[in-house]
Design an enzyme around this catalytic site. Structure first.
Site, mmCIF file in Angstrom:
data_model
loop_
_atom_site.group_PDB
_atom_site.id
_atom_site.type_symbol
_atom_site.label_atom_id
_atom_site.label_comp_id
_atom_site.label_asym_id
_atom_site.label_seq_id
_atom_site.Cartn_x
_atom_site.Cartn_y
_atom_site.Cartn_z
ATOM 1 N N CYS A 86 -9.851 -3.106 7.787
ATOM 2 C CA CYS A 86 -10.193 -1.764 8.281
ATOM 3 C C CYS A 86 -8.914 -1.089 8.761
ATOM 4 O O CYS A 86 -8.505 -1.246 9.914
ATOM 5 C CB CYS A 86 -11.224 -1.855 9.402
ATOM 6 S SG CYS A 86 -11.770 -0.245 10.013
ATOM 7 N N THR A 87 -8.281 -0.338 7.890
ATOM 8 C CA THR A 87 -6.992 0.264 8.203
ATOM 9 C C THR A 87 -7.092 1.281 9.341
ATOM 10 O O THR A 87 -6.135 1.463 10.095
ATOM 11 C CB THR A 87 -6.410 0.953 6.958
ATOM 12 O OG1 THR A 87 -7.380 1.866 6.421
ATOM 13 C CG2 THR A 87 -6.060 -0.074 5.891
#
Length: 299
Positions: free
Chosen positions: A86-87
């Protein structure tokens, strides 16, 4: 009016009859205390009561008294978010980590973090993907006396942070929230439909480079369809149904093309550096015909 730094989210309306005032006050309080209102808050603003509870939980976990220093709390959040790639959350808590005095060298990757934090890797990946495999042995190893051991209070807070951010990553993905720089130069959500009149130009509505990449993929697909159609002209006896079937197969195969090497490299450098054993993932524990692994049962 929306300032240039305000997250760009799909069009939504704030509930009326008192809810609007309470949401406005919530956003003002967040802006005063944190200096920003992130995209998660903007999306949760559809339900002000839920947003209020969420922020109280976040405040307790990250900013109130507890056994873990603030910078380690944010680093644990990074580890949990990176497990799901999850950037958005990794980027958000990287900034928070530095703001509370975290060591920048830790951000080079998990291998640069203290051994005590690295020891959370095993239980982090299990909690993220196959939590039913966790046993008391995983807890005992972390609590075992030694220079890098965890106290029970520290470990409880760490595990709550891990599970919280595993869940929050799913919320971020489900709402289409993207990290800073992927759209409109700031954190935001990718619009589900083109902007209405008076909004930024159509090019911006495609999500910056992501939109350009999508257009290129469409152009490549159209060219392949054209070549396929030309190749079929010389065949005798081909029906319209057969031609449509081949078109559908070509389209499906194009959707399964792996991401570009550039995108993979970017992801690897910014997120996967915090992940060990990235191939480890979810496996169904109810497969028929096989002995099911042990699971925790409430009843």
């Amino acid at each position: 009016a929306r300032s240039p730094s305000t997250p760009c989210c799909p069009s939504w309306q704030i509930p009326q009859e008192g809810a609007e005032g309470s949401l406005r006050q919530l956003l003002i309080d967040a802006l005063v205390s944190a200096g920003r209102v992130d995209s998660v808050a903007m999306v949760m603003g559809l339900h002000p009561q839920y947003l209020s509870s969420f922020w109280k939980t976040q405040r307790l976990l990250l900013h109130m008294d507890g056994p873990l220093p603030y910078h380690k709390r944010h680093y644990i959040a990074i580890m949990a978010a990176a497990r799901h790639q999850c950037t958005y959350l990794v980027s958000l808590h990287t900034e928070e980590f530095l703001q509370v005095g975290g060591n920048p060298s830790w951000l080079q990757g998990l291998h640069c973090a203290p051994t005590k934090l690295r020891n959370l890797n095993e239980i982090n990946k299990l909690l993220a993907h196959q939590p039913w495999l966790i046993t008391k042995d995983h807890i005992e190893v972390l609590l075992k006396p030694g220079e890098d051991s965890w106290s029970l209070a520290e470990l409880v807070q760490a595990l709550v942070l891990l599970t919280h951010y595993h869940s929050l990553a799913s919320f971020v993905f489900g709402c289409g929230i993207h990290p800073e720089g992927e759209q409109d130069g700031g954190q935001g959500c990718r619009p589900a439909s083109p902007h209405s009149d008076g909004s930024p130009a159509a090019d911006d509505s495609l999500g910056g480079s992501g939109g350009r990449d999508a257009m290129q993929e469409v152009e490549v697909l159209m060219e392949r369809m054209k070549l396929l159609q030309e190749s079929q002209l010389g065949e005798e006896g081909i029906t319209q149904e057969e031609l449509e079937t081949r078109f559908e197969l070509e389209k499906t195969e194009s959707l399964l093309v792996a991401p570009s090497e550039v995108a993979e490299e970017s992801l690897r450098s910014s997120v996967l550096c915090f992940v060990e054993d990235p191939e480890f993932g979810y496996k169904d524990f109810t497969r028929r015909g096989q002995q099911a692994p042990p699971t925790f049962r409430a009843q």
